[in-house]
Write an enzyme that holds these catalytic residues in place. Sequence first.
Site, PDB file in Angstrom:
ATOM      1  N   PRO A 161      -3.726   9.923 -11.826  1.00 26.85           N
ATOM      2  CA  PRO A 161      -2.800  10.493 -10.839  1.00 26.85           C
ATOM      3  C   PRO A 161      -2.187  11.792 -11.366  1.00 26.85           C
ATOM      4  CG  PRO A 161      -2.340   8.158 -11.214  1.00 26.85           C
ATOM      5  CD  PRO A 161      -3.291   8.596 -12.285  1.00 26.85           C
ATOM      6  N   CYS A 162      -1.675  12.621 -10.455  1.00 28.69           N
ATOM      7  CA  CYS A 162      -1.133  13.913 -10.869  1.00 28.69           C
ATOM      8  C   CYS A 162       0.051  13.719 -11.815  1.00 28.69           C
ATOM      9  CB  CYS A 162      -0.735  14.742  -9.654  1.00 28.69           C
ATOM     10  SG  CYS A 162       0.880  14.347  -8.965  1.00 28.69           S
ATOM     11  N   LEU A 163       0.329  14.728 -12.598  1.00 31.65           N
ATOM     12  CA  LEU A 163       1.359  14.635 -13.619  1.00 31.65           C
ATOM     13  C   LEU A 163       2.742  14.365 -13.032  1.00 31.65           C
ATOM     14  CD1 LEU A 163       0.213  17.600 -15.905  1.00 31.65           C
ATOM     15  CD2 LEU A 163      -0.104  15.150 -16.329  1.00 31.65           C
TER      16      LEU A 163
END
Length: 282
Positions: free
Chosen positions: A183-185
């Site tokens: 998942p994105c940061l």
Amino acid sequence: MEDVSFGPDESRVEHVLRAFAAFERVGVAYSGGVDSATLLALAARALGPDRVVAVLGVSPSLAADERTSAHDVAAFIGVPVVEVRTHEGDNPAYQRNGPDRCFHCKHELFTRIDDTVVAAHRLDAVAYGENADDALRPDRPGSRAATEHEVLRPLADAGLDKAAVRRVARVLELPCAGKPAAPCLASRIPHFEAVSPEKLAQVEAAESGLRALGFADCRVRHHGEVARLELLPDDIARATAPGLRADVEAVVRGAGFRFVTVDLRGIQSGAFTLPLVAAARG
């Protein structure tokens, strides 16, 4: 392309191929993860690689090694990558980091695709890699953005869940078939604590350091001065063992955190969003 058998997923894969075959040129919102890569490979299989474009959104929320890996996987598939700079970080609603953060991120991505990619590459449609499991989850506000922008979701429509997508990826021998979810940061920052480039850079540096130590699947949750590490069950003991504990602490503290803690529950998908969604539903 050579004929391959998708076994129990054959009919669902055919459903995806037929969906793409209805168009002349297609763009795939692409991250290099197993879902979007499988979708990209199936689009190339249906139309040919020269009629498909992989669209990669680039911003501080995308880790540098994820960006490199995405290009490598697209090259394996044979589809060109078009990078678009996204600016969700300039949006106060995104910065506030509510449970709808992913909506603002996906809305920005799909807007940029509409404005800069569709006409330039003569695209008839844009698709993204939502799978059948994602479609059932209550913590996916990005799905609403896809609906508003009329973005296709062929995997979900065909009933391909996470396990099926990975089976298809293995049949297609994609390099990312066994890749952990990434998942994105921004998902590492608790809701209602502001998202900033500095925090994202801290998380990226800490996770990159942990991967270099052999922790292939990890999350570094950002709690101010505290980094809460989520690891695979077998890695929890390894991270806290005398032989490696100092190295783990060093790479995480080197990323700018003062304290390092390991969450005994391991990796938790939707750790910040799901409790808020459940509370809102009452």
